[in-house]
Design a protein around this motif. Structure first.
Motif, PDB file in Angstrom:
ATOM      1  N   ARG A 163       0.835  -1.205   0.000  1.00  0.00           N
ATOM      2  CA  ARG A 163       0.000   0.000   0.000  1.00  0.00           C
ATOM      3  C   ARG A 163       0.872   1.258   0.000  1.00  0.00           C
ATOM      4  N   ILE A 166       2.606   1.583  -3.413  1.00  0.00           N
ATOM      5  CA  ILE A 166       1.694   2.073  -4.443  1.00  0.00           C
ATOM      6  C   ILE A 166       1.544   3.584  -4.345  1.00  0.00           C
ATOM      7  N   ASP A 190       0.330  -1.403 -10.752  1.00  0.00           N
ATOM      8  CA  ASP A 190      -0.540  -2.461 -11.263  1.00  0.00           C
ATOM      9  C   ASP A 190      -0.211  -3.814 -10.622  1.00  0.00           C
ATOM     10  N   ARG A 193      -1.034  -3.918  -6.729  1.00  0.00           N
ATOM     11  CA  ARG A 193      -2.471  -4.021  -6.475  1.00  0.00           C
ATOM     12  C   ARG A 193      -2.941  -5.462  -6.640  1.00  0.00           C
ATOM     13  N   SER A 194      -2.440  -6.129  -7.666  1.00  0.00           N
ATOM     14  CA  SER A 194      -2.812  -7.520  -7.899  1.00  0.00           C
ATOM     15  C   SER A 194      -2.329  -8.404  -6.748  1.00  0.00           C
ATOM     16  N   ASP A 197      -4.522  -8.134  -3.659  1.00  0.00           N
ATOM     17  CA  ASP A 197      -5.725  -8.957  -3.777  1.00  0.00           C
ATOM     18  C   ASP A 197      -5.404 -10.424  -3.466  1.00  0.00           C
TER      19      ASP A 197
END
Length: 213
Positions: A163, A166, A190, A193-194, A197
């Motif tokens: 986090r 990013i 990108d 973020r993946s 998840d």
């Protein structure tokens, strides 16, 4: 650190050198063709600030990933840790390579971390010098755990780390002027973020959740 981990460190170090050499060539070629009027970034520029700060940020992610690989036998966590360590070691090589190319120092004590984003603050005494970074206490705790407990803490710490990363990478994508660096920063956004998840799913499987922001 185990003998196997030292071998991984050596392999990543070699990959880092190769990546840095390749990107130096690519970066030089990009500026010479796509950005003929661009100037070499200065020490206080967002380009240089991001390169310095993200290199340090990545170094901690590599360290945490090697720690958890020695603390668990779970193949999913070990695979994720290796992927993160490999990716971020190579990216760190690119960032440090650009600083070399620009003739700029890799460390500048006179400049606060994140100052290039307009949010520089005095680093804390707990070792967490930038957003998302783990404290020394967090790292000591991770080294003392094993199995599921180590997996959960690693996934929580790395989620917070991503986090913060990013946030920094979005800043470079917006403020940096060197084309290859802006593209690298957007790629970090990108990919991380993946991975956030994925780590949320892995935590849920272990009956845990990410730490609140």
């Amino acid at each position: 650190m185990s003998r196997r981990s030292w071998g991984l460190v050596a392999a990543l170090a070699l990959a880092l050198v190769c990546a840095a050499a390749a990107v130096l060539v690519a970066a030089g070629g990009d500026r010479a063709t796509a950005e003929p009027n661009s100037r070499t970034p200065t020490a206080g520029s967002p380009d240089a600030g991001f390169a310095r700060d993200m290199a340090a940020h990545h170094q901690q992610a590599v360290e945490m990933s090697f720690v958890v690989r020695d603390r668990t036998s779970d193949e999913d966590v070990r695979r994720l840790a290796y992927d993160i360590a490999n990716t971020q070691a190579n990216q760190r090589g690119m960032l440090l390579g650009w600083l070399d190319l620009w003739g700029l120092p890799k460390n500048e004590a006179a400049r606060l971390p994140m100052a290039w984003m307009g949010m520089g603050t005095e680093p804390g005494t707990d070792g967490a010098t930038m957003p998302g970074m783990a404290t020394r206490a967090d790292l000591d705790r991770l080294r003392g755990l094993s199995g599921k407990d180590a997996e959960v803490l690693y996934l929580q710490l790395m989620t917070a780390h991503h986090r913060g990363g990013i946030h920094m990478a979005e800043g470079c994508a917006r403020l940096c002027t060197v084309g290859p660096e802006k593209r690298l920063a957007q790629g970090m956004v990108d990919a991380q973020r993946s991975e956030i998840d994925l780590m949320a799913q892995m935590l849920k499987k272990r009956g845990a959740a990410p730490r609140p922001n």
